[in-house]
Design a protein around this motif. Structure first.
Motif, PDB file in Angstrom:
ATOM      1  N   VAL A 195       0.799  -1.214   0.000  1.00  0.00           N
ATOM      2  CA  VAL A 195       0.000   0.000   0.000  1.00  0.00           C
ATOM      3  C   VAL A 195       0.833   1.265   0.000  1.00  0.00           C
ATOM      4  CG1 VAL A 195      -1.941   1.163   1.075  1.00  0.00           C
ATOM      5  CG2 VAL A 195      -1.643  -1.269   1.380  1.00  0.00           C
ATOM      6  N   SER A 196       1.902   1.253   0.772  1.00  0.00           N
ATOM      7  CA  SER A 196       2.497   2.540   1.052  1.00  0.00           C
ATOM      8  C   SER A 196       3.904   2.667   0.520  1.00  0.00           C
ATOM      9  CB  SER A 196       2.500   2.785   2.551  1.00  0.00           C
ATOM     10  OG  SER A 196       3.266   1.797   3.178  1.00  0.00           O
ATOM     11  N   GLY A 197       4.240   3.873   0.180  1.00  0.00           N
ATOM     12  CA  GLY A 197       5.592   4.167  -0.258  1.00  0.00           C
ATOM     13  C   GLY A 197       6.496   4.436   0.921  1.00  0.00           C
ATOM     14  N   THR A 198       5.944   5.063   1.950  1.00  0.00           N
ATOM     15  CA  THR A 198       6.788   5.385   3.096  1.00  0.00           C
ATOM     16  C   THR A 198       6.396   4.543   4.306  1.00  0.00           C
ATOM     17  OG1 THR A 198       5.328   7.250   3.404  1.00  0.00           O
ATOM     18  CG2 THR A 198       7.518   7.722   2.562  1.00  0.00           C
ATOM     19  N   VAL A 199       7.389   4.259   5.091  1.00  0.00           N
ATOM     20  CA  VAL A 199       7.200   3.378   6.233  1.00  0.00           C
ATOM     21  C   VAL A 199       7.857   4.001   7.451  1.00  0.00           C
ATOM     22  CG1 VAL A 199       7.632   1.063   7.120  1.00  0.00           C
ATOM     23  CG2 VAL A 199       7.294   1.387   4.692  1.00  0.00           C
ATOM     24  N   GLN A 200       7.177   3.884   8.584  1.00  0.00           N
ATOM     25  CA  GLN A 200       7.793   4.219   9.866  1.00  0.00           C
ATOM     26  C   GLN A 200       7.841   2.913  10.648  1.00  0.00           C
ATOM     27  OE1 GLN A 200       8.689   7.374  10.499  1.00  0.00           O
ATOM     28  NE2 GLN A 200       7.489   8.532   9.006  1.00  0.00           N
ATOM     29  N   VAL A 201       9.031   2.506  11.024  1.00  0.00           N
ATOM     30  CA  VAL A 201       9.151   1.240  11.733  1.00  0.00           C
ATOM     31  C   VAL A 201       9.372   1.509  13.215  1.00  0.00           C
ATOM     32  CG1 VAL A 201      10.363  -0.958  11.894  1.00  0.00           C
ATOM     33  CG2 VAL A 201      10.182   0.193   9.693  1.00  0.00           C
ATOM     34  N   ILE A 202       8.532   0.907  14.036  1.00  0.00           N
ATOM     35  CA  ILE A 202       8.645   1.087  15.484  1.00  0.00           C
ATOM     36  C   ILE A 202       9.002  -0.241  16.122  1.00  0.00           C
ATOM     37  CG2 ILE A 202       7.286   1.474  17.563  1.00  0.00           C
ATOM     38  CD1 ILE A 202       6.291   3.845  16.539  1.00  0.00           C
ATOM     39  N   VAL A 203      10.046  -0.239  16.908  1.00  0.00           N
ATOM     40  CA  VAL A 203      10.432  -1.440  17.627  1.00  0.00           C
ATOM     41  C   VAL A 203      10.687  -1.046  19.071  1.00  0.00           C
ATOM     42  CG1 VAL A 203      12.073  -3.341  17.783  1.00  0.00           C
ATOM     43  CG2 VAL A 203      11.516  -2.379  15.556  1.00  0.00           C
ATOM     44  N   ALA A 204      10.043  -1.755  19.992  1.00  0.00           N
ATOM     45  CA  ALA A 204      10.214  -1.523  21.425  1.00  0.00           C
ATOM     46  C   ALA A 204      10.064  -0.046  21.779  1.00  0.00           C
ATOM     47  CB  ALA A 204      11.562  -2.049  21.903  1.00  0.00           C
ATOM     48  N   GLY A 205       9.059   0.589  21.200  1.00  0.00           N
ATOM     49  CA  GLY A 205       8.749   1.958  21.550  1.00  0.00           C
ATOM     50  C   GLY A 205       9.608   3.007  20.890  1.00  0.00           C
ATOM     51  N   ARG A 206      10.590   2.582  20.111  1.00  0.00           N
ATOM     52  CA  ARG A 206      11.460   3.558  19.451  1.00  0.00           C
ATOM     53  C   ARG A 206      11.241   3.535  17.950  1.00  0.00           C
ATOM     54  NH1 ARG A 206      15.836   5.838  21.668  1.00  0.00           N
ATOM     55  NH2 ARG A 206      16.268   5.371  23.846  1.00  0.00           N
ATOM     56  N   LEU A 207      11.495   4.659  17.312  1.00  0.00           N
ATOM     57  CA  LEU A 207      11.430   4.713  15.859  1.00  0.00           C
ATOM     58  C   LEU A 207      12.716   4.084  15.333  1.00  0.00           C
ATOM     59  CD1 LEU A 207       9.535   5.771  13.689  1.00  0.00           C
ATOM     60  CD2 LEU A 207      10.921   7.829  13.596  1.00  0.00           C
ATOM     61  N   GLY A 211      11.189   5.987   6.287  1.00  0.00           N
ATOM     62  CA  GLY A 211      11.479   6.380   4.916  1.00  0.00           C
ATOM     63  C   GLY A 211      10.885   5.435   3.903  1.00  0.00           C
ATOM     64  N   ASP A 212      11.538   5.346   2.764  1.00  0.00           N
ATOM     65  CA  ASP A 212      11.038   4.550   1.650  1.00  0.00           C
ATOM     66  C   ASP A 212      11.095   3.063   1.980  1.00  0.00           C
ATOM     67  OD1 ASP A 212      10.363   4.520  -1.311  1.00  0.00           O
ATOM     68  OD2 ASP A 212      12.016   3.092  -1.161  1.00  0.00           O
ATOM     69  N   TYR A 213      10.022   2.340   1.664  1.00  0.00           N
ATOM     70  CA  TYR A 213       9.958   0.945   2.103  1.00  0.00           C
ATOM     71  C   TYR A 213      10.996   0.064   1.417  1.00  0.00           C
ATOM     72  CZ  TYR A 213       7.882  -1.459  -1.879  1.00  0.00           C
ATOM     73  OH  TYR A 213       7.679  -2.044  -3.075  1.00  0.00           O
ATOM     74  N   ARG A 214      11.381   0.424   0.177  1.00  0.00           N
ATOM     75  CA  ARG A 214      12.293  -0.467  -0.558  1.00  0.00           C
ATOM     76  C   ARG A 214      13.633  -0.587   0.159  1.00  0.00           C
ATOM     77  NH1 ARG A 214      10.037   2.717  -3.946  1.00  0.00           N
ATOM     78  NH2 ARG A 214       8.349   1.931  -5.236  1.00  0.00           N
ATOM     79  N   GLY A 215      14.115   0.549   0.635  1.00  0.00           N
ATOM     80  CA  GLY A 215      15.394   0.530   1.343  1.00  0.00           C
ATOM     81  C   GLY A 215      15.300  -0.314   2.601  1.00  0.00           C
ATOM     82  N   ILE A 216      14.165  -0.174   3.294  1.00  0.00           N
ATOM     83  CA  ILE A 216      13.985  -0.925   4.538  1.00  0.00           C
ATOM     84  C   ILE A 216      13.855  -2.412   4.226  1.00  0.00           C
ATOM     85  CG2 ILE A 216      12.372  -1.271   6.433  1.00  0.00           C
ATOM     86  CD1 ILE A 216      11.904   1.809   6.267  1.00  0.00           C
ATOM     87  N   ARG A 217      13.137  -2.690   3.150  1.00  0.00           N
ATOM     88  CA  ARG A 217      12.981  -4.078   2.719  1.00  0.00           C
ATOM     89  C   ARG A 217      14.348  -4.704   2.412  1.00  0.00           C
ATOM     90  NH1 ARG A 217       9.156  -8.218   2.125  1.00  0.00           N
ATOM     91  NH2 ARG A 217      10.345  -9.767   1.062  1.00  0.00           N
ATOM     92  N   ARG A 218      15.192  -3.929   1.734  1.00  0.00           N
ATOM     93  CA  ARG A 218      16.516  -4.441   1.379  1.00  0.00           C
ATOM     94  C   ARG A 218      17.311  -4.745   2.657  1.00  0.00           C
ATOM     95  NH1 ARG A 218      18.151  -0.177  -1.617  1.00  0.00           N
ATOM     96  NH2 ARG A 218      16.392  -0.529  -3.004  1.00  0.00           N
ATOM     97  N   LEU A 219      17.241  -3.814   3.590  1.00  0.00           N
ATOM     98  CA  LEU A 219      17.918  -4.024   4.872  1.00  0.00           C
ATOM     99  C   LEU A 219      17.463  -5.330   5.517  1.00  0.00           C
ATOM    100  CD1 LEU A 219      17.896  -0.659   6.820  1.00  0.00           C
ATOM    101  CD2 LEU A 219      19.866  -2.096   6.337  1.00  0.00           C
ATOM    102  N   MET A 220      16.161  -5.576   5.375  1.00  0.00           N
ATOM    103  CA  MET A 220      15.607  -6.744   6.046  1.00  0.00           C
ATOM    104  C   MET A 220      16.019  -8.039   5.359  1.00  0.00           C
ATOM    105  SD  MET A 220      11.807  -5.606   7.023  1.00  0.00           S
ATOM    106  CE  MET A 220      11.480  -4.476   8.346  1.00  0.00           C
ATOM    107  N   THR A 221      16.047  -8.026   4.023  1.00  0.00           N
ATOM    108  CA  THR A 221      16.346  -9.283   3.322  1.00  0.00           C
ATOM    109  C   THR A 221      17.847  -9.540   3.252  1.00  0.00           C
ATOM    110  OG1 THR A 221      16.092  -8.030   1.307  1.00  0.00           O
ATOM    111  CG2 THR A 221      14.279  -9.475   1.924  1.00  0.00           C
TER     112      THR A 221
END
Lengths: 303, 239
Positions: A195-207, A211-221
């Motif tokens: 759905v979205s181009g931008t993502v805010q990822v929250i883990v344990a109460g912290r941001l 930013g852009d989901y593709r970069g985050i996706r790459r980090l994850m994979t």
């Protein structure tokens, strides 16, 4: 219209639920991603004026949302809890919302909102007879009835079947494309991705990422993956694996078998059968050990 | 008054099964009065135990408790209140609509039987006094229980504790507590308006004081409820 969080924290006694989060939501769709219990709902509720931040400021179009009911003229909220007045029909429920917003033509607004979520066929049945997905769409219609500039949704795809999910995704996407500020929370990466181009990822109460989901996706994979392997000859397999480029490290434990850290998921899983074949070792068990979403997120935090 | 909120509140109240709880007690009260009268007991003998001991001490507060916590507390419990709160409405409008419904329903289920009991006792003046007292008591109790719904997670329990311990127990032991007892305001109002030999009760608060105190309690708890609703928080369920 912008939603701003400036250094926002929320704590309950000694428990810190949200820790110094700053973000700006611009028009378009933003996904609020994080594992369960990360503080997504707390952030959403603070944005929606249902929780006071312990520190920091939550502003909608420059105005605080806490103790400020006039902001609801510009804001729509679909909370996670699927509480609805079951004794009302969808039509009555959405019409009541339109009237409470004091819209000039409540009937027309209610009709438009119900059409938008494709609930006109069932609109005259009592809400308590609906499936979970239908209730969800009814709630979305009620939140959209005043055509808000900002729409907040907490886990909106929960309980929806694939067709309803696609429809909801398209709806959110269109709203974002029309200049609305849409934020939805999810613990499922694929939902956010679609759905979205931008993502805010929250883990344990912290941001954790923004930013852009593709970069985050790459980090994850591209993160290292850990596998445990049991085979007929662990030591011989380990020697062969060390020569494989995608393997970053191997531990041998007589009780657990091999623990392999692979730098690239795809290459390693393709290489392993070949290596086993050439060394003549039979692999009895191959388990990815860190596939839980939590580990993905905690990796992100460390990155 | 916001009619949309009032009508949803009313439908919610009647739609829930606990509304059925509202019927037996007033009927029982009425039945007891009718029975006492039919058996030939003198009105001045049966009105103190039935009207005051049962009507004002038990039926009125319990009815008001069921209704007063039902109009808001149940919406807080099941989360539907959020739909009303996400509207650009002054919180005062929401509370006043809820209070109006609670007051009207409580007055209906307690005032009407009380009025009829007055007639059974043979005094139109007594009937009017009982109706006025039930209405005044309904208003004050409704405001109190509405505010309690926002002040505590267990409004029914706290409300019962107030009615049973404060008004019931302490009210009989410490005379000073009567100035902080809605039940005493109601009894005094009934007594002063009726001035009827059919109900020989000697209230110790004068009519203006009782009426003023009932009004002060109603306004104070309504203002408190409005303020609490402004700061209504929804805790995150997943965090």
């Amino acid at each position: 219209m912008k939603v701003e969080l400036n250094g926002v924290s929320k704590w309950y006694g000694n428990l810190v639920a949200v820790n110094d989060v700053s973000m700006v939501l611009e028009p378009g769709v933003t996904g609020l991603l994080g594992p369960n219990g990360a503080g997504k709902t707390t952030v959403l509720h603070m944005m929606a004026g249902f929780l006071a931040p312990s520190r920091g400021r939550v502003l909608l179009d420059g105005e605080p949302t806490w103790r400020n009911p006039p902001v609801y003229a510009k804001l729509g909220l679909v909370s996670e809890r699927e509480a609805v007045h079951g004794f009302l029909t969808a039509w009555q429920f959405v019409l009541a919302s339109a009237k409470l917003h004091k819209l000039p033509q409540p009937e027309a607004a209610a009709r438009r909102a119900l059409e938008l979520v494709e609930m006109t066929d069932a609109q005259d049945r009592r809400i308590e007879t609906y499936s979970k997905g239908m209730r969800q769409r009814t709630r979305v219609a009620a939140a959209l009835v005043h055509d808000p500039a900002v729409l907040l949704l907490d886990e909106p795809f929960n309980g929806m079947d694939p067709r309803q999910r696609m429809h909801m995704m398209r709806l959110l996407h269109d709203m974002g494309a029309n200049g609305r500020t849409v934020l939805f929370s999810s613990h499922i990466l694929e939902e956010v991705e679609q759905v979205s181009g931008t993502v805010q990822v929250i883990v344990a109460g912290r941001l954790a990422a923004s930013g852009d989901y593709r970069g985050i996706r790459r980090l994850m994979t591209n993160r290292p993956h850990v596998f445990t392997i049991r085979s007929t000859d662990d030591r011989r397999l380990a020697v062969a694996l060390v020569n494989e480029a995608s393997v970053a490290g191997v531990d041998i434990d007589p009780a657990l078998g091999l623990t392999v850290r692979a730098s690239d998921y795809g290459t390693f899983t393709r290489a392993l059968p070949k290596i086993a074949l050439t060394t003549g070792v039979r692999v009895e068990q191959l388990l990815p050990t860190d596939e839980s979403l939590e580990s993905v997120f905690s990796y992100l935090v460390a990155a | 008054m916001n009619m949309t909120i009032a009508s949803i509140t009313l439908r919610g109240l009647f739609g829930r099964r606990r509304f059925l709880l509202l019927l037996p007690m007033p009927l029982m009260l009425l039945g007891l009065a009718w029975l006492a009268d039919a058996l030939g007991a003198a009105a001045e003998d049966w009105t103190p135990p039935i009207v005051v001991g049962l009507g004002f001490a038990v039926v009125l507060p319990v009815m008001a408790l069921i209704v007063g916590t039902g109009v808001l507390g149940s919406e807080i419990d099941d989360g539907t209140l959020v739909h009303v709160l996400t509207k650009p409405l002054p919180r005062r409008d929401i509370i006043l609509a809820k209070l109006a419904v609670a007051f009207a329903v409580s007055t209906l289920v307690t005032g009407v039987p009380m009025f009829l009991i007055g007639l059974i006792a043979g005094s139109g003046q007594l009937a009017l006094g009982l109706l006025a007292a039930a209405a005044a008591g309904s208003l004050a109790y409704s405001a109190l229980f509405l505010a309690l719904s926002l002040l505590t997670r267990r409004p029914v329990l706290v409300g019962l504790a107030y009615v049973l311990l404060w008004e019931g127990l302490l009210g009989n032991v410490l005379k000073g507590t009567r100035f902080l007892s809605i039940q005493q305001y109601a009894v005094s109002i009934a007594d002063h308006i009726a001035q009827s030999p059919q109900m020989p009760v000697h209230s110790s608060i004068s009519l203006p004081v009782a009426a003023a105190l009932a009004l002060v309690v109603s306004v104070a708890f309504t203002v408190l409820a409005v303020d609490r609703l402004r700061s209504f928080s929804v805790a995150g369920e997943t965090s």
